[in-house]
Design a protein around this motif. Structure first.
Motif, PDB file in Angstrom:
ATOM      1  N   VAL A   1       0.852  -1.181   0.000  1.00 44.84           N
ATOM      2  CA  VAL A   1       0.000   0.000   0.000  1.00 44.84           C
ATOM      3  C   VAL A   1       0.888   1.232   0.000  1.00 44.84           C
ATOM      4  O   VAL A   1       1.769   1.373   0.846  1.00 44.84           O
ATOM      5  CB  VAL A   1      -0.939   0.026   1.227  1.00 44.84           C
ATOM      6  N   THR A   2       0.681   2.099  -0.982  1.00 43.63           N
ATOM      7  CA  THR A   2       1.335   3.410  -1.048  1.00 43.63           C
ATOM      8  C   THR A   2       0.274   4.414  -1.486  1.00 43.63           C
ATOM      9  O   THR A   2      -0.896   4.069  -1.646  1.00 43.63           O
ATOM     10  CB  THR A   2       2.493   3.428  -2.066  1.00 43.63           C
ATOM     11  N   GLN A   3       0.696   5.650  -1.727  1.00 42.05           N
ATOM     12  CA  GLN A   3      -0.246   6.660  -2.215  1.00 42.05           C
ATOM     13  C   GLN A   3      -0.821   6.277  -3.572  1.00 42.05           C
ATOM     14  O   GLN A   3      -1.908   6.711  -3.923  1.00 42.05           O
ATOM     15  CB  GLN A   3       0.443   8.034  -2.309  1.00 42.05           C
ATOM     16  N   THR A   4      -0.107   5.465  -4.350  1.00 41.42           N
ATOM     17  CA  THR A   4      -0.566   5.120  -5.702  1.00 41.42           C
ATOM     18  C   THR A   4      -0.870   3.635  -5.886  1.00 41.42           C
ATOM     19  O   THR A   4      -1.259   3.216  -6.973  1.00 41.42           O
ATOM     20  CB  THR A   4       0.482   5.539  -6.749  1.00 41.42           C
TER      21      THR A   4
ATOM     22  N   CYS B   1      -4.237   3.771   1.263  1.00 42.40           N
ATOM     23  CA  CYS B   1      -3.843   4.856   2.155  1.00 42.40           C
ATOM     24  C   CYS B   1      -5.064   5.694   2.495  1.00 42.40           C
ATOM     25  O   CYS B   1      -5.913   5.951   1.642  1.00 42.40           O
ATOM     26  CB  CYS B   1      -2.800   5.744   1.485  1.00 42.40           C
ATOM     27  N   SER B   2      -5.139   6.111   3.726  1.00 40.12           N
ATOM     28  CA  SER B   2      -6.226   6.979   4.146  1.00 40.12           C
ATOM     29  C   SER B   2      -6.010   8.379   3.581  1.00 40.12           C
ATOM     30  O   SER B   2      -4.872   8.832   3.415  1.00 40.12           O
ATOM     31  CB  SER B   2      -6.273   7.046   5.674  1.00 40.12           C
TER      32      SER B   2
ATOM     33  N   SER C   1       0.780  13.110   2.504  1.00 39.59           N
ATOM     34  CA  SER C   1       1.324  12.640   1.232  1.00 39.59           C
ATOM     35  C   SER C   1       2.767  12.183   1.406  1.00 39.59           C
ATOM     36  O   SER C   1       3.572  12.856   2.037  1.00 39.59           O
ATOM     37  CB  SER C   1       1.266  13.767   0.197  1.00 39.59           C
ATOM     38  N   GLY C   2       3.072  11.013   0.868  1.00 41.70           N
ATOM     39  CA  GLY C   2       4.423  10.481   0.930  1.00 41.70           C
ATOM     40  C   GLY C   2       4.730   9.685   2.181  1.00 41.70           C
ATOM     41  O   GLY C   2       5.757   9.030   2.260  1.00 41.70           O
ATOM     42  N   ARG C   3       3.860   9.730   3.191  1.00 40.79           N
ATOM     43  CA  ARG C   3       4.127   9.005   4.434  1.00 40.79           C
ATOM     44  C   ARG C   3       3.539   7.613   4.423  1.00 40.79           C
ATOM     45  O   ARG C   3       3.831   6.798   5.274  1.00 40.79           O
ATOM     46  CB  ARG C   3       3.560   9.771   5.632  1.00 40.79           C
ATOM     47  N   CYS C   4       2.669   7.341   3.478  1.00 42.29           N
ATOM     48  CA  CYS C   4       1.999   6.041   3.435  1.00 42.29           C
ATOM     49  C   CYS C   4       2.767   5.102   2.512  1.00 42.29           C
ATOM     50  O   CYS C   4       2.758   5.260   1.302  1.00 42.29           O
ATOM     51  CB  CYS C   4       0.564   6.210   2.941  1.00 42.29           C
TER      52      CYS C   4
END
Length: 144
Positions: free
Chosen positions: A18-21, A111-112, A117-120
């Motif tokens: 799991v990431t932002q994208t 990501c919630s 942004s960038g922390r997930c």
């Protein structure tokens, strides 16, 4: 694919990412007649840096076709079930859901929107022979 007490699992080992994208789709079919209540468990191993993940129910009544699955063609989100925050300790989140025999239940772990942004960015491997968090009872698919 193999059958266990928990259901049919395919494949045996699978990376959850799991990431932002990138999000992960998982699905299962209710196979017990007369149960009408299913319980979804998301077991997560400890992580170094807390990340806020969101768990969504997707609008699907038939199994998702993994050969054509992508972010653009995934089933639409019906509801956000919860934010899940893994941390320094193992986490076992669970929720009871109504389900009838032969229902297909499809979920997305991403990501919630509350996460900066960038922390997930979280990933782990789910292995069929594990008994600790990271064990899975569903079929997982990564989508980008």
């Amino acid at each position: 694919m193999r059958t266990t007490r928990a259901g049919t699992i395919s494949p045996d080992d699978r990376k959850v990412h799991v990431t932002q994208t990138v999000s992960t789709i998982f699905q299962f079919r209710a196979i017990d007649w007369g149960m009408e209540i299913c319980e979804l468990h998301v077991a997560l191993p400890p992580v170094d840096r807390p990340t806020t993940l969101a768990l969504y129910r997707l609008n699907a009544t038939v199994p998702v076709d993994i050969s054509t699955l992508s972010f653009n063609v995934r089933p639409p989100r019906v509801a956000k079930l919860d934010n899940i925050v893994p941390g320094q300790h193992s986490l076992d989140w669970h929720r009871k859901l109504s389900c009838a025999m032969d229902d297909v239940l499809v979920f997305e772990l991403g990501c919630s929107e509350d996460e900066l942004s960038g922390r997930c960015d979280i990933e782990w491997w789910q292995a069929h022979n594990m008994t600790a968090p990271g064990q899975y009872f569903t079929t997982l698919y990564e989508i980008c």
